[in-house]
Design a protein around this motif. Structure first.
Motif, PDB file in Angstrom:
ATOM      1  N   ARG A   5     -17.661  10.718 -12.585  1.00 51.73           N
ATOM      2  CA  ARG A   5     -18.816  10.891 -11.696  1.00 51.73           C
ATOM      3  C   ARG A   5     -19.550  12.203 -11.970  1.00 51.73           C
ATOM      4  O   ARG A   5     -18.982  13.169 -12.459  1.00 51.73           O
ATOM      5  CB  ARG A   5     -18.372  10.816 -10.244  1.00 51.73           C
ATOM      6  CG  ARG A   5     -17.957   9.396  -9.865  1.00 51.73           C
ATOM      7  CD  ARG A   5     -17.752   9.256  -8.393  1.00 51.73           C
ATOM      8  NE  ARG A   5     -17.199   7.936  -8.086  1.00 51.73           N
ATOM      9  CZ  ARG A   5     -15.905   7.631  -8.128  1.00 51.73           C
ATOM     10  NH1 ARG A   5     -15.013   8.554  -8.459  1.00 51.73           N
ATOM     11  NH2 ARG A   5     -15.497   6.410  -7.838  1.00 51.73           N
TER      12      ARG A   5
ATOM     13  N   LEU B 263       0.809  -1.217   0.000  1.00 56.98           N
ATOM     14  CA  LEU B 263       0.000   0.000   0.000  1.00 56.98           C
ATOM     15  C   LEU B 263       0.845   1.272   0.000  1.00 56.98           C
ATOM     16  O   LEU B 263       0.478   2.272  -0.602  1.00 56.98           O
ATOM     17  CB  LEU B 263      -0.924   0.005   1.215  1.00 56.98           C
ATOM     18  CG  LEU B 263      -1.845  -1.204   1.365  1.00 56.98           C
ATOM     19  CD1 LEU B 263      -2.592  -1.140   2.688  1.00 56.98           C
ATOM     20  CD2 LEU B 263      -2.833  -1.274   0.214  1.00 56.98           C
TER      21      LEU B 263
ATOM     22  N   LEU C   1     -15.162  13.487  -9.142  1.00 56.00           N
ATOM     23  CA  LEU C   1     -13.914  13.000  -9.743  1.00 56.00           C
ATOM     24  C   LEU C   1     -14.210  11.950 -10.809  1.00 56.00           C
ATOM     25  O   LEU C   1     -15.248  11.285 -10.764  1.00 56.00           O
ATOM     26  CB  LEU C   1     -13.016  12.406  -8.655  1.00 56.00           C
ATOM     27  CG  LEU C   1     -12.455  13.421  -7.662  1.00 56.00           C
ATOM     28  CD1 LEU C   1     -11.740  12.711  -6.515  1.00 56.00           C
ATOM     29  CD2 LEU C   1     -11.460  14.358  -8.365  1.00 56.00           C
TER      30      LEU C   1
ATOM     31  N   GLU D 187      -7.614   5.628  -5.678  1.00 57.98           N
ATOM     32  CA  GLU D 187      -8.229   6.831  -6.261  1.00 57.98           C
ATOM     33  C   GLU D 187      -9.707   6.607  -6.592  1.00 57.98           C
ATOM     34  O   GLU D 187     -10.527   7.500  -6.420  1.00 57.98           O
ATOM     35  CB  GLU D 187      -7.463   7.230  -7.539  1.00 57.98           C
ATOM     36  CG  GLU D 187      -7.883   8.583  -8.073  1.00 57.98           C
ATOM     37  CD  GLU D 187      -7.225   8.924  -9.395  1.00 57.98           C
ATOM     38  OE1 GLU D 187      -6.605   8.036 -10.007  1.00 57.98           O
ATOM     39  OE2 GLU D 187      -7.316  10.094  -9.810  1.00 57.98           O
ATOM     40  N   ARG D 188     -10.051   5.412  -7.066  1.00 55.82           N
ATOM     41  CA  ARG D 188     -11.454   5.156  -7.444  1.00 55.82           C
ATOM     42  C   ARG D 188     -12.406   5.234  -6.265  1.00 55.82           C
ATOM     43  O   ARG D 188     -13.626   5.313  -6.447  1.00 55.82           O
ATOM     44  CB  ARG D 188     -11.572   3.794  -8.132  1.00 55.82           C
ATOM     45  CG  ARG D 188     -11.308   2.629  -7.232  1.00 55.82           C
ATOM     46  CD  ARG D 188     -11.513   1.277  -7.876  1.00 55.82           C
ATOM     47  NE  ARG D 188     -10.999   0.248  -6.966  1.00 55.82           N
ATOM     48  CZ  ARG D 188      -9.734  -0.117  -6.884  1.00 55.82           C
ATOM     49  NH1 ARG D 188      -8.832   0.420  -7.683  1.00 55.82           N
ATOM     50  NH2 ARG D 188      -9.343  -1.017  -5.993  1.00 55.82           N
ATOM     51  N   ASP D 189     -11.888   5.176  -5.030  1.00 54.66           N
ATOM     52  CA  ASP D 189     -12.755   5.269  -3.853  1.00 54.66           C
ATOM     53  C   ASP D 189     -12.945   6.711  -3.392  1.00 54.66           C
ATOM     54  O   ASP D 189     -13.644   6.958  -2.412  1.00 54.66           O
ATOM     55  CB  ASP D 189     -12.183   4.412  -2.725  1.00 54.66           C
ATOM     56  CG  ASP D 189     -12.316   2.931  -3.037  1.00 54.66           C
ATOM     57  OD1 ASP D 189     -13.340   2.539  -3.624  1.00 54.66           O
ATOM     58  OD2 ASP D 189     -11.396   2.174  -2.701  1.00 54.66           O
ATOM     59  N   ILE D 190     -12.302   7.664  -4.060  1.00 54.10           N
ATOM     60  CA  ILE D 190     -12.514   9.086  -3.746  1.00 54.10           C
ATOM     61  C   ILE D 190     -13.548   9.599  -4.734  1.00 54.10           C
ATOM     62  O   ILE D 190     -13.358   9.558  -5.949  1.00 54.10           O
ATOM     63  CB  ILE D 190     -11.202   9.881  -3.842  1.00 54.10           C
ATOM     64  CG1 ILE D 190     -10.166   9.248  -2.899  1.00 54.10           C
ATOM     65  CG2 ILE D 190     -11.444  11.342  -3.474  1.00 54.10           C
ATOM     66  CD1 ILE D 190      -8.856   9.993  -2.831  1.00 54.10           C
TER      67      ILE D 190
ATOM     68  N   ARG E  14      -2.826   5.145  -5.065  1.00 56.74           N
ATOM     69  CA  ARG E  14      -3.359   5.308  -3.711  1.00 56.74           C
ATOM     70  C   ARG E  14      -3.119   6.729  -3.176  1.00 56.74           C
ATOM     71  O   ARG E  14      -2.186   7.423  -3.579  1.00 56.74           O
ATOM     72  CB  ARG E  14      -2.750   4.275  -2.778  1.00 56.74           C
ATOM     73  CG  ARG E  14      -3.262   2.880  -3.094  1.00 56.74           C
ATOM     74  CD  ARG E  14      -2.913   1.885  -2.024  1.00 56.74           C
ATOM     75  NE  ARG E  14      -3.288   0.538  -2.456  1.00 56.74           N
ATOM     76  CZ  ARG E  14      -2.542  -0.245  -3.248  1.00 56.74           C
ATOM     77  NH1 ARG E  14      -1.372   0.174  -3.688  1.00 56.74           N
ATOM     78  NH2 ARG E  14      -2.969  -1.448  -3.587  1.00 56.74           N
TER      79      ARG E  14
END
Lengths: 95, 95, 95, 95, 95, 95, 95
Positions: free
Chosen positions: F8, C91, F5, D87-90, D8
């Protein structure tokens, strides 16, 4: 006879009793109930890549192959047992 | 003998008693029942990329490799134990 | 020693007692049972992209890394604990 | 401190009491137990595309972001709460 | 009549009694309840590749094909039974 | 306010009572409990393609859109209800 | 009215009683409860390929199409029943 499509391969199944003497190939006890070997009798034109070309399959008619336990479709043609396998389900050539 | 297809690799399994003294490699207790090491005896031509080229596998005949616990297909050839592994299931070369 | 293949990385696990004083890194209580940190001791040649090139991994030998709780394969070499991790399971670098 | 890898992002979590007055952002009752906002404190080099280039992440250090409820890995560094997020989770930048 | 879209193929199902005498094709007992053979009566324009071109399907109108047991959508047109199949569900041409 | 972002889109939800008179749009009874329509108030920079370019989203600020029942993340900003939706969850523009 | 996005297609559902006399199309008994045919009234701009171009959908306004039983989203506009379908859920054009 069947002409396989795409990357499929038609294999005539070779029973275990025959292959053991020829190539010395054995499989573990748990797999003995069903043969995983056969002779290639027909091959498809190969898989289409994203650039539009076809990739020829790696095996040729006449090759004896060792294939995965699950994946193929069994067919019987004039009393003989065959399997229609996708190329990825053929693991190796028996030499 | 078997000639692996695609990115598959044929590995002769090395029992744990032998490897411990040679390379000093130990695995946790829970994994000791089944060896995860072997000597490469044959390699396939490699995986086909979407641009139509084949990518040679990273291991060579003679390499001792450490492979994943699950994934390979076990075969017995003339009394010896082998595993037919996809390249992605080989984790490292034992040096 | 092990030479990782593909985008795998060999990490020597650093126990929690050591890292806390050095870098001030703490993990929540639920994760304390098993360390998620280690020192990189060997890296693979990187992942093969669809255009046939290999992408070098982002970490280097000597880096202290923080890795995902699940995903790696644990190995013990000469009494030390290691984890063989795919690059995507690392990570961050602990600076 | 942690240097995120790939795409990340390291985010210092902002508790709900603080954000409400600043940006007027409210979340439905069911989501109030755990904050979904934070300040970006470090970003990775970005995701590797299949053509071998890295795509820089869209957020910058200092941005306040709204992130998905599930997906990140929580870490505590010197008494502060952080989340390591892909990044996709932001989901958005709070302006 | 139906004009298939994409890589779909419209096949008029051939009952088992007819095919056995013509091509000598047999299927295992477990598959006899439902025919897996048919004559191609219409083909789609083919699948779109990521480079924007369409890849023509491998079968032609008039071909007798052997298809997978599951996958197609059955339709009845003026008293005849047809199946709308994706090309990947057609395994081989019966020659 | 939120700046979405990637691909979206931030949509202010339009309650059913308002839309029925304006555009004559009705949804089946089973879907009436929750509105699937809204006005676009902000759009992201678009999805990154594998060749490194971003693909602009198809909707613009001001468009009234009809979106999928599941998929978005609901947020409340200064008393108004919004949904943060991925572009693929927006089905159509209400004209 | 609705303007579909991406590769979606808006279809006005044609009830079975009408189509049977026009095109002679019948579906098996098990599928008769819900019509799988409709007239295309609007089409999206098409799917975005990885090279950044859009691929126009294969159907045109006015086409009568046969679509998959599951996959579309039903909407009612001024008393008429429509389905918003992804192009892949349209199986064939009824000629």
């Amino acid at each position: 006879m069947l002409k396989p499509l795409g990357d499929r391969v038609l294999v005539e199944i070779v029973e275990d009793t025959e292959t053991k003497t020829a190539g010395g190939l054995y499989v573990p006890d748990s797999a003995k109930e069903k043969s995983q070997r056969g002779r290639v009798v027909a091959v498809g034109n190969g898989k289409v890549l994203e650039n539009g070309t076809r990739m020829a399959v790696e095996v040729n008619v006449g090759d004896v192959v060792y294939f995965a336990k699950y994946g193929g479709t069994e067919v019987t043609l004039e009393g003989k047992n065959y399997s229609l396998l996708a190329e990825r389900d053929i693991l190796a050539i028996v030499e």
